[in-house]
Design a protein around this motif. Sequence first.
Motif, mmCIF file in Angstrom:
data_model
loop_
_atom_site.group_PDB
_atom_site.id
_atom_site.type_symbol
_atom_site.label_atom_id
_atom_site.label_comp_id
_atom_site.label_asym_id
_atom_site.label_seq_id
_atom_site.Cartn_x
_atom_site.Cartn_y
_atom_site.Cartn_z
ATOM 1 N N THR A 28 0.837 -1.201 0.000
ATOM 2 C CA THR A 28 0.000 0.000 0.000
ATOM 3 C C THR A 28 0.873 1.253 0.000
ATOM 4 O O THR A 28 0.599 2.198 -0.742
ATOM 5 C CB THR A 28 -0.927 -0.003 1.228
ATOM 6 O OG1 THR A 28 -1.714 -1.198 1.213
ATOM 7 C CG2 THR A 28 -1.849 1.190 1.220
ATOM 8 N N ALA A 29 1.923 1.252 0.802
ATOM 9 C CA ALA A 29 2.834 2.400 0.853
ATOM 10 C C ALA A 29 3.560 2.582 -0.475
ATOM 11 O O ALA A 29 3.706 3.702 -0.966
ATOM 12 C CB ALA A 29 3.831 2.216 1.992
ATOM 13 N N VAL A 30 4.002 1.490 -1.067
ATOM 14 C CA VAL A 30 4.696 1.558 -2.355
ATOM 15 C C VAL A 30 3.763 2.094 -3.433
ATOM 16 O O VAL A 30 4.163 2.931 -4.257
ATOM 17 C CB VAL A 30 5.268 0.174 -2.741
ATOM 18 C CG1 VAL A 30 5.729 0.147 -4.184
ATOM 19 C CG2 VAL A 30 6.418 -0.198 -1.820
ATOM 20 N N GLU A 31 2.522 1.660 -3.423
ATOM 21 C CA GLU A 31 1.559 2.152 -4.411
ATOM 22 C C GLU A 31 1.332 3.646 -4.239
ATOM 23 O O GLU A 31 1.221 4.380 -5.231
ATOM 24 C CB GLU A 31 0.242 1.391 -4.286
ATOM 25 C CG GLU A 31 0.315 -0.038 -4.788
ATOM 26 C CD GLU A 31 -0.954 -0.837 -4.501
ATOM 27 O OE1 GLU A 31 -1.923 -0.260 -3.977
ATOM 28 O OE2 GLU A 31 -0.956 -2.043 -4.797
ATOM 29 N N ALA A 32 1.252 4.113 -2.996
ATOM 30 C CA ALA A 32 1.059 5.537 -2.748
ATOM 31 C C ALA A 32 2.243 6.340 -3.271
ATOM 32 O O ALA A 32 2.070 7.397 -3.892
ATOM 33 C CB ALA A 32 0.860 5.789 -1.254
ATOM 34 N N VAL A 33 3.448 5.846 -3.051
ATOM 35 C CA VAL A 33 4.648 6.534 -3.548
ATOM 36 C C VAL A 33 4.660 6.521 -5.074
ATOM 37 O O VAL A 33 4.994 7.523 -5.712
ATOM 38 C CB VAL A 33 5.922 5.889 -2.966
ATOM 39 C CG1 VAL A 33 7.163 6.405 -3.662
ATOM 40 C CG2 VAL A 33 6.005 6.136 -1.470
ATOM 41 N N ASP A 34 4.279 5.393 -5.664
ATOM 42 C CA ASP A 34 4.235 5.300 -7.128
ATOM 43 C C ASP A 34 3.274 6.327 -7.716
ATOM 44 O O ASP A 34 3.561 6.930 -8.751
ATOM 45 C CB ASP A 34 3.828 3.896 -7.566
ATOM 46 C CG ASP A 34 4.935 2.877 -7.384
ATOM 47 O OD1 ASP A 34 6.099 3.285 -7.177
ATOM 48 O OD2 ASP A 34 4.637 1.662 -7.457
ATOM 49 N N VAL A 35 2.146 6.535 -7.072
ATOM 50 C CA VAL A 35 1.173 7.526 -7.549
ATOM 51 C C VAL A 35 1.797 8.915 -7.498
ATOM 52 O O VAL A 35 1.662 9.702 -8.443
ATOM 53 C CB VAL A 35 -0.128 7.457 -6.713
ATOM 54 C CG1 VAL A 35 -1.012 8.658 -6.981
ATOM 55 C CG2 VAL A 35 -0.881 6.172 -7.018
ATOM 56 N N LEU A 36 2.487 9.220 -6.412
ATOM 57 C CA LEU A 36 3.133 10.529 -6.290
ATOM 58 C C LEU A 36 4.222 10.721 -7.349
ATOM 59 O O LEU A 36 4.317 11.782 -7.966
ATOM 60 C CB LEU A 36 3.737 10.702 -4.895
ATOM 61 C CG LEU A 36 2.747 10.832 -3.740
ATOM 62 C CD1 LEU A 36 3.494 10.832 -2.408
ATOM 63 C CD2 LEU A 36 1.916 12.078 -3.889
ATOM 64 N N VAL A 37 5.013 9.704 -7.562
ATOM 65 C CA VAL A 37 6.094 9.781 -8.558
ATOM 66 C C VAL A 37 5.513 9.978 -9.952
ATOM 67 O O VAL A 37 5.973 10.828 -10.723
ATOM 68 C CB VAL A 37 6.981 8.522 -8.499
ATOM 69 C CG1 VAL A 37 7.912 8.448 -9.698
ATOM 70 C CG2 VAL A 37 7.779 8.499 -7.215
ATOM 71 N N ARG A 38 4.475 9.202 -10.281
ATOM 72 C CA ARG A 38 3.841 9.315 -11.596
ATOM 73 C C ARG A 38 3.247 10.706 -11.783
ATOM 74 O O ARG A 38 3.399 11.333 -12.846
ATOM 75 C CB ARG A 38 2.755 8.251 -11.731
ATOM 76 C CG ARG A 38 2.325 8.013 -13.145
ATOM 77 C CD ARG A 38 1.419 6.786 -13.268
ATOM 78 N NE ARG A 38 1.733 5.780 -12.275
ATOM 79 C CZ ARG A 38 0.836 5.222 -11.451
ATOM 80 N NH1 ARG A 38 -0.422 5.541 -11.520
ATOM 81 N NH2 ARG A 38 1.196 4.319 -10.565
ATOM 82 N N SER A 39 2.612 11.225 -10.751
ATOM 83 C CA SER A 39 2.027 12.561 -10.819
ATOM 84 C C SER A 39 3.111 13.614 -11.041
ATOM 85 O O SER A 39 2.956 14.526 -11.866
ATOM 86 C CB SER A 39 1.267 12.835 -9.523
ATOM 87 O OG SER A 39 0.816 14.158 -9.478
ATOM 88 N N ARG A 40 4.223 13.486 -10.316
ATOM 89 C CA ARG A 40 5.326 14.436 -10.461
ATOM 90 C C ARG A 40 5.919 14.373 -11.867
ATOM 91 O O ARG A 40 6.211 15.402 -12.484
ATOM 92 C CB ARG A 40 6.409 14.138 -9.423
ATOM 93 C CG ARG A 40 7.552 15.132 -9.447
ATOM 94 C CD ARG A 40 8.650 14.810 -8.451
ATOM 95 N NE ARG A 40 8.152 14.518 -7.132
ATOM 96 C CZ ARG A 40 8.424 13.384 -6.467
ATOM 97 N NH1 ARG A 40 9.189 12.468 -6.995
ATOM 98 N NH2 ARG A 40 7.945 13.185 -5.262
ATOM 99 N N GLU A 41 6.080 13.169 -12.393
ATOM 100 C CA GLU A 41 6.636 13.014 -13.742
ATOM 101 C C GLU A 41 5.706 13.618 -14.795
ATOM 102 O O GLU A 41 6.172 14.254 -15.740
ATOM 103 C CB GLU A 41 6.891 11.545 -14.031
ATOM 104 C CG GLU A 41 8.067 10.976 -13.270
ATOM 105 C CD GLU A 41 8.218 9.481 -13.423
ATOM 106 O OE1 GLU A 41 7.305 8.817 -13.966
ATOM 107 O OE2 GLU A 41 9.255 8.951 -12.978
ATOM 108 N N GLU A 42 4.396 13.438 -14.630
ATOM 109 C CA GLU A 42 3.452 14.018 -15.582
ATOM 110 C C GLU A 42 3.491 15.540 -15.533
ATOM 111 O O GLU A 42 3.467 16.208 -16.568
ATOM 112 C CB GLU A 42 2.039 13.510 -15.287
ATOM 113 C CG GLU A 42 1.847 12.045 -15.628
ATOM 114 C CD GLU A 42 0.519 11.489 -15.121
ATOM 115 O OE1 GLU A 42 -0.241 12.230 -14.444
ATOM 116 O OE2 GLU A 42 0.249 10.304 -15.396
#
Length: 74
Positions: A28-42
Amino acid sequence: MFQTHSKSRQQAEIAFSRAQSQFVARNTAVEAVDVLVRSREEKTLRLRQARLAKELHDRAGATAIDLGQDAKAN
């Protein structure tokens, strides 16, 4: 039907349950970080595209001004 298990089996079940919940929490924590990273990259991509478009527009404007001054000089 109620099954009774040995004490060692019960301890193993409890240990497995704890490990499993840690695994789920980690995922769950990894998924939350992945969402943040993807958002930042976009966002970075959008800003980069906007910057490049502005630079292109500014260069085109500067070229037009240069051509206008050259035409007046002749």
